[in-house]
Design a protein around this motif. Sequence first.
Motif: not given
Length: 494
Positions: A409-412, A418-426
């Motif tokens: 859930i970290k902002h990778q 307002g939008k990021y990719f984590g690991l496997g999820f936006e």
Amino acid sequence: MKKYLIISFLFLTTFSVWAQVEKSSDLYKTIILKDSLLFNVGFNTCDIDQFESLLSEKFEFFHDKDSISYKKEFLYNLKNGLCRSPTTYKSRRALVTESTEIYPLYKKNVLYGAIQTGNHKFHETISNQKETFVGTAKFTHVWLLENGVWKLNKSLSYDHQDTNSLSYQSSMFGSDTEIENWLKENKVPTLGLGIIKDGKLQQIKVFGELKKDVVAPYNTIFNVASLTKPITAIVTLKLVSLGKWNLDEPIYNYWTDPDVAKDPNSKLITTRHILSHQTGFTNWRGNNEDGKLHFEFPVGTKYQYSGEGFEYLREALEAKFQKSLNELATELIFTPLQMNDTNYFWTEKTDSLRFAIGYNKKGLAYEIERNTTANAADNLLTTLEDYGKFLTSVMKGEGLSEKVFDDMIKHQIQTKEGKYFGLGFEIYELANNQYALAHSGADKGCQTIAFIFPKTKEGIIIFTNVDDGYKVYEKLLKHYLGENGNKIFEIETK
């Protein structure tokens, strides 16, 4: 009836409530049968004798608008009220089946009763005019075994909402018929809708037809396109949590694609890069002029969505573990969560009669493509119930270490404001320190999307089987997600 009354009632009667029973259990089937007799026969047809036989002599009825009544008074009011003139007025109750939960009651390990909770909808017909939907309510029933016979001992009816109530959901979403008509207007053949609340998949609805005159069943099988990627991501993150895989180990230790073997970037790419779409790969190599895979920018320097990255990861996982991705997913996700209708590809067990065939914008069906091998990024076959089980498990962090969940859930990398990719999820950053994990899918004859809110334990799943199924997203998300839905669309339209 207010929540404190229910809690107080249960406390005072000192009931011992065990876990909710499975829908396949004898107890569940028995209580549902009694419910059907009570309402489908008793209430809906004004069969007072049916009520008489099902109600305990000690029956008590608690209503949030009409106070308390007991058996004799309750039957009198029913006979001389709702059932006074069935030819000029008729009320019909419909159970929201997926909302029903049943809990057994034991004393010294001997079953003596059951608590049933759920939601129901009410419709009315006046002077033989068209039936109209008038509102909803929640209920709690206490069924007791009296001399070996099931009797309704107490009934609580509360949270009544009529169609004129400001807090009531819009009429379209309160009526299956209205939704069906809305879908026809938008030329959406099949819509699957799953609603998650309190960490549970509490509503599953499938609307429309699989083909002409074939109603889409509750367990319709959808191709969910890129909603495949979160499955692959969680397989990988569970392996990381088990200490069997490393997020930051170079992938080339297990696999290097021949197309990029001579590029120094192939020595740098890691699982973290792949799951956050920072590989430098295009989405699919087939879109390149030469049909080959290339690094379009240095690994880890920016975001670019890539299905090729997930396929790269699949090759590495299968090389290390000497198992197919489908086998790994079956061991780590499908079997533990009882996702019995989910696979990366078609098998002999896939029920084609339940499959939502894809359609183009003109309503013409595409030919079914029965893939026989796994693609880590695409073509997962699943149902709403199965994918709902998966998302609720992700929401709870099941099988993931605390560190891995935090990484997920970290902002990778930021993809837009307002939008990021984590690991496997936006990841969508919302008001009041809330966030949503999301993913979507888009293929020929397939548009899907899912959101979960780990802090509030809510979520929504939308499956459609048409090229432009995305056109129903806005109304559904804004209706079911409220302000969060508005914020998500605000982010997307900036």
